[in-house]
Design a protein around this motif. Structure first.
Motif, PDB file in Angstrom:
ATOM      1  N   CYS A 152       0.816  -1.226   0.000  1.00 43.52           N
ATOM      2  CA  CYS A 152       0.000   0.000   0.000  1.00 43.52           C
ATOM      3  C   CYS A 152       0.846   1.270   0.000  1.00 43.52           C
ATOM      4  O   CYS A 152       0.311   2.367  -0.128  1.00 43.52           O
ATOM      5  CB  CYS A 152      -0.960   0.001   1.191  1.00 43.52           C
ATOM      6  SG  CYS A 152      -0.146   0.219   2.780  1.00 43.52           S
ATOM      7  N   TYR A 206       5.662  -5.624   4.562  1.00 43.11           N
ATOM      8  CA  TYR A 206       4.218  -5.444   4.543  1.00 43.11           C
ATOM      9  C   TYR A 206       3.728  -4.936   5.887  1.00 43.11           C
ATOM     10  O   TYR A 206       4.118  -5.466   6.932  1.00 43.11           O
ATOM     11  CB  TYR A 206       3.529  -6.765   4.172  1.00 43.11           C
ATOM     12  CG  TYR A 206       3.925  -7.205   2.780  1.00 43.11           C
ATOM     13  CD1 TYR A 206       3.287  -6.676   1.659  1.00 43.11           C
ATOM     14  CD2 TYR A 206       4.987  -8.088   2.592  1.00 43.11           C
ATOM     15  CE1 TYR A 206       3.691  -7.019   0.383  1.00 43.11           C
ATOM     16  CE2 TYR A 206       5.399  -8.445   1.316  1.00 43.11           C
ATOM     17  CZ  TYR A 206       4.747  -7.906   0.210  1.00 43.11           C
ATOM     18  OH  TYR A 206       5.161  -8.236  -1.051  1.00 43.11           O
ATOM     19  N   CYS A 241      -1.765  -5.026   5.429  1.00 42.05           N
ATOM     20  CA  CYS A 241      -1.471  -5.771   4.200  1.00 42.05           C
ATOM     21  C   CYS A 241      -0.938  -7.160   4.528  1.00 42.05           C
ATOM     22  O   CYS A 241      -1.231  -8.118   3.815  1.00 42.05           O
ATOM     23  CB  CYS A 241      -0.477  -5.006   3.339  1.00 42.05           C
ATOM     24  SG  CYS A 241      -1.148  -3.441   2.746  1.00 42.05           S
TER      25      CYS A 241
END
Ligand SMILES: [Zn+2]
Ligand SMILES: [Zn+2]
Ligand SMILES: [Zn+2]
Length: 200
Positions: A146, A182, A186
């Motif tokens: 993201c 991550y 996520c």
């Protein structure tokens, strides 16, 4: 609540640094909080940084223009990590002297050269920027899914880096410590997505 926590964090960091040049009155989203700083000392110091910037422009044989002043103000009004394109979008959306994309890129370069801001290579091909003058050193974790950037600082890591350099007789000027991976959200999504379906 989250915004207040973030403010407290920066205040604590600045206190530890001993030099208070500026404060970030921003929420977690990077939006400037409605509670504007009122103490005169703070305002004077913000002005000092701006004076330094204008001095730096003159030393670099660059003119102090309303456009460059506007870019400086926008950069120092957020603690969000932003790309050149994001900054350009803010300037286009908000009121003020028209600023071209080329001026945004050139002025960001000047700000980096003068150590007013730092660029952060996120590993995704897009450079992110943040203002650093007056801020305590910190490192970053960048989410590959993201793009979220989280800041952290751990004295043990800082100390181990100092010792490693000392052993090799290396004089450290600065360092960049970036973790790629991550984020919690996520990471959880990936795990649930890859877990075998018990019904299959
Ligand atoms: Zn560090
Ligand atoms: Zn993420
Ligand atoms: Zn940062």
């Amino acid at each position: 609540m989250a915004a207040r926590g973030r403010l407290a964090l920066y205040d604590a960091q600045l206190g530890a640094e001993g030099v208070v040049w500026s404060r970030c009155w921003t929420g977690a989203s990077g939006a400037v909080l409605p509670t504007a700083p009122t103490d005169a000392g703070h305002l004077v110091k913000q002005t000092t940084i701006k004076k330094r910037f204008e001095q730096f422009l003159r030393e670099s044989s660059l003119k102090v223009t309303p456009q460059r002043r506007r870019i400086f103000d926008r950069v120092f009004s957020t603690h969000e990590h932003f790309s050149a394109e994001r900054l350009y979008a803010w300037l286009r959306e908000e009121e003020g002297p028209r600023v071209s994309r080329a001026t945004v890129y050139r002025t960001l370069d000047v700000l980096v050269k003068g150590a007013f801001i730092e660029s952060l290579d996120t590993g995704t091909g897009e450079l992110m920027y943040e203002h650093v003058l007056g801020h305590h050193h910190h490192d970053h974790m960048v989410c590959l899914a993201c793009g979220k950037i989280q800041e952290f600082r751990d004295e043990r890591i800082e100390e181990l880096q100092r010792l490693a350099a000392e052993k090799l007789g290396f004089r450290v000027v600065s360092h960049v410590h970036r973790l790629s991976g991550y984020c919690r959200t996520c990471g959880a999504r990936n795990r649930s997505g890859s877990s075998p379906d018990p019904g299959a």
